[in-house]
Design a protein around this motif. Structure first.
Motif, PDB file in Angstrom:
ATOM      1  N   SER A  39       0.815  -1.199   0.000  1.00 11.12           N
ATOM      2  CA  SER A  39       0.000   0.000   0.000  1.00 11.12           C
ATOM      3  C   SER A  39       0.860   1.266   0.000  1.00 11.12           C
ATOM      4  CB  SER A  39      -0.900  -0.006   1.240  1.00 11.12           C
ATOM      5  OG  SER A  39      -1.686   1.173   1.300  1.00 11.12           O
ATOM      6  N   GLY A  40       0.544   2.173  -0.914  1.00 13.44           N
ATOM      7  CA  GLY A  40       1.283   3.427  -1.010  1.00 13.44           C
ATOM      8  C   GLY A  40       2.448   3.398  -1.974  1.00 13.44           C
ATOM      9  N   HIS A  41       2.842   2.224  -2.420  1.00 13.45           N
ATOM     10  CA  HIS A  41       3.948   2.128  -3.376  1.00 13.45           C
ATOM     11  C   HIS A  41       3.437   2.515  -4.764  1.00 13.45           C
ATOM     12  CE1 HIS A  41       7.026  -0.654  -1.202  1.00 13.45           C
ATOM     13  NE2 HIS A  41       6.727   0.446  -0.514  1.00 13.45           N
ATOM     14  N   THR A  42       4.155   3.449  -5.383  1.00 10.69           N
ATOM     15  CA  THR A  42       3.716   3.922  -6.689  1.00 10.69           C
ATOM     16  C   THR A  42       4.418   3.201  -7.838  1.00 10.69           C
ATOM     17  OG1 THR A  42       5.385   5.681  -6.725  1.00 10.69           O
ATOM     18  CG2 THR A  42       3.235   6.213  -5.759  1.00 10.69           C
ATOM     19  N   ALA A  43       5.510   2.521  -7.544  1.00 10.49           N
ATOM     20  CA  ALA A  43       6.246   1.799  -8.594  1.00 10.49           C
ATOM     21  C   ALA A  43       5.965   0.310  -8.492  1.00 10.49           C
ATOM     22  CB  ALA A  43       7.748   2.054  -8.476  1.00 10.49           C
ATOM     23  N   LEU A  44       5.762  -0.315  -9.633  1.00 10.99           N
ATOM     24  CA  LEU A  44       5.455  -1.753  -9.687  1.00 10.99           C
ATOM     25  C   LEU A  44       6.207  -2.373 -10.853  1.00 10.99           C
ATOM     26  CD1 LEU A  44       2.037  -3.416  -9.098  1.00 10.99           C
ATOM     27  CD2 LEU A  44       3.431  -4.110 -11.056  1.00 10.99           C
ATOM     28  N   TYR A  45       6.795  -3.531 -10.607  1.00  8.61           N
ATOM     29  CA  TYR A  45       7.630  -4.216 -11.591  1.00  8.61           C
ATOM     30  C   TYR A  45       7.161  -5.667 -11.739  1.00  8.61           C
ATOM     31  CZ  TYR A  45      10.825  -0.544  -9.873  1.00  8.61           C
ATOM     32  OH  TYR A  45      11.387   0.645  -9.464  1.00  8.61           O
ATOM     33  N   TRP A  46       7.272  -6.177 -12.941  1.00  9.62           N
ATOM     34  CA  TRP A  46       7.102  -7.608 -13.198  1.00  9.62           C
ATOM     35  C   TRP A  46       8.424  -8.175 -13.705  1.00  9.62           C
ATOM     36  CZ3 TRP A  46       3.062 -10.745 -12.073  1.00  9.62           C
ATOM     37  CH2 TRP A  46       1.799 -10.167 -11.844  1.00  9.62           C
TER      38      TRP A  46
ATOM     39  N   ALA B 161       0.374  -6.004 -19.845  1.00 10.27           N
ATOM     40  CA  ALA B 161       0.080  -5.766 -18.433  1.00 10.27           C
ATOM     41  C   ALA B 161      -0.630  -4.447 -18.294  1.00 10.27           C
ATOM     42  CB  ALA B 161       1.352  -5.775 -17.596  1.00 10.27           C
ATOM     43  N   GLU B 162      -1.444  -4.365 -17.280  1.00 12.37           N
ATOM     44  CA  GLU B 162      -2.083  -3.101 -16.954  1.00 12.37           C
ATOM     45  C   GLU B 162      -2.073  -2.913 -15.450  1.00 12.37           C
ATOM     46  OE1 GLU B 162      -6.033  -3.284 -18.517  1.00 12.37           O
ATOM     47  OE2 GLU B 162      -6.786  -4.466 -16.838  1.00 12.37           O
ATOM     48  N   ARG B 163      -2.239  -1.664 -15.080  1.00 12.72           N
ATOM     49  CA  ARG B 163      -2.290  -1.330 -13.661  1.00 12.72           C
ATOM     50  C   ARG B 163      -3.446  -0.361 -13.467  1.00 12.72           C
ATOM     51  NH1 ARG B 163       2.311   1.413  -9.727  1.00 12.72           N
ATOM     52  NH2 ARG B 163       1.353   0.685  -7.781  1.00 12.72           N
ATOM     53  N   THR B 164      -4.447  -0.817 -12.782  1.00 10.33           N
ATOM     54  CA  THR B 164      -5.663  -0.026 -12.622  1.00 10.33           C
ATOM     55  C   THR B 164      -5.612   0.780 -11.335  1.00 10.33           C
ATOM     56  OG1 THR B 164      -6.694  -1.955 -11.591  1.00 10.33           O
ATOM     57  CG2 THR B 164      -7.052  -1.636 -13.948  1.00 10.33           C
ATOM     58  N   GLY B 165      -5.958   2.046 -11.438  1.00 12.57           N
ATOM     59  CA  GLY B 165      -6.039   2.892 -10.255  1.00 12.57           C
ATOM     60  C   GLY B 165      -4.719   3.060  -9.532  1.00 12.57           C
ATOM     61  N   GLY B 166      -3.637   2.806 -10.233  1.00 13.94           N
ATOM     62  CA  GLY B 166      -2.329   2.966  -9.622  1.00 13.94           C
ATOM     63  C   GLY B 166      -2.005   1.952  -8.554  1.00 13.94           C
ATOM     64  N   SER B 167      -2.769   0.858  -8.506  1.00 15.17           N
ATOM     65  CA  SER B 167      -2.531  -0.129  -7.460  1.00 15.17           C
ATOM     66  C   SER B 167      -2.337  -1.514  -8.062  1.00 15.17           C
ATOM     67  CB  SER B 167      -3.662  -0.110  -6.446  1.00 15.17           C
ATOM     68  OG  SER B 167      -3.423  -1.055  -5.419  1.00 15.17           O
ATOM     69  N   VAL B 168      -3.401  -2.295  -8.106  1.00 12.38           N
ATOM     70  CA  VAL B 168      -3.326  -3.679  -8.567  1.00 12.38           C
ATOM     71  C   VAL B 168      -2.908  -3.738 -10.032  1.00 12.38           C
ATOM     72  CG1 VAL B 168      -4.710  -5.729  -9.030  1.00 12.38           C
ATOM     73  CG2 VAL B 168      -5.020  -4.473  -6.897  1.00 12.38           C
ATOM     74  N   SER B 169      -2.082  -4.740 -10.331  1.00 14.18           N
ATOM     75  CA  SER B 169      -1.643  -4.956 -11.713  1.00 14.18           C
ATOM     76  C   SER B 169      -1.989  -6.369 -12.152  1.00 14.18           C
ATOM     77  CB  SER B 169      -0.139  -4.731 -11.837  1.00 14.18           C
ATOM     78  OG  SER B 169       0.314  -5.015 -13.150  1.00 14.18           O
TER      79      SER B 169
END
Lengths: 115, 116
Positions: free
Chosen positions: A27-34, A67-75
């Motif tokens: 929660s609160g993390h704005t960066a996401l990697y696969w 890949a997509e990331r909705t609402g800046g959270s779940v991907s």
């Protein structure tokens, strides 16, 4: 606090089917990697999301991967028309702001087996 | 381009002995360096990182690593190994440059086995 979660933990599918893998970052993390971890291949980068910026897709191996990331959270990572060579562990990571010095925190991964 | 080499696929050490897991890197600029550990059927767990300053970095579970710029190395060490340290260890690098990619580049991993 809760870490990065991924679902499903294991997925078995038949060649040619589509699969969706989910990542819920810290929660609160704005960066996401696969990343993808294959036997004998180590970890390879797939895609990176930072806030509302356009994602860095430079690591996607083919146009079957998206890949997509909705609402800046779940991907969600989608693999279309799966092939046996797609069998691997797919790891998701998140970091607080995408700065280069930040630590990436990894989820437990989704183990994908394509028959 | 950035790259990491872990020259040893497998390291065996007796419990109580010091351990070293080797890592060398290549970046065009200056590096940020990371060590992660992976236990069976688990994700990667962060151990430590080098950003700047003191070349000796201390991390979780008694691990430490030494940044050596001249040798472009970042070897992981622990003074006294435990059987529970047996796992797969990954070194990773990212270039500090402002235009650099944000993703980590990982080494191929080193399987550490600590023998009782």
């Amino acid at each position: 606090g809760a870490g990065v979660s991924q679902s499903p933990s294991n997925k078995v599918t038949e060649k040619g089917k589509d699969v969706e893998l989910r990542c819920d970052p810290i929660s609160g993390h704005t960066a996401l990697y696969w990343y993808r971890q294959s036997l004998g291949q180590g970890l390879e980068f797939l895609i990176y999301f930072q806030g509302n910026s356009a994602p860095d897709k430079s690591g996607l191996p083919s146009d079957r991967f998206s890949a997509e990331r909705t609402g800046g959270s779940v991907s969600t990572l989608t693999i279309q028309r799966t092939q046996q060579e797609d069998s691997a562990v797919y790891l998701c990571a998140s970091s607080s702001g995408g700065l280069t010095a930040e630590t990436q925190y990894f989820g437990p991964g989704t183990r994908l087996l394509v028959l | 381009a950035q790259s990491v080499a872990q020259p040893e696929d497998q390291v065996n050490v007796a419990e109580g002995n010091p351990l070293t897991v080797k890592c060398t890197y290549s970046v065009s600029g200056n590096p940020y360096l990371f060590w992660y550990v992976q236990y069976p059927n688990r994700g990667l767990q962060f151990l430590l990182k080098y950003i700047t300053g003191d070349n000796l970095v201390k991390g979780s579970y008694g691990f430490e690593a030494e940044f050596n710029k001249s040798q472009t190395s970042f070897h992981l060490k622990k003074p006294s190994a435990l059987v529970s340290d047996s796992a797969l260890y990954f070194c990773a690098v990212r270039d500090k440059g402002t235009g650099s990619a944000r993703q980590l580049t990982f080494g191929s991993g080193t399987q550490l086995t600590v023998l009782p």
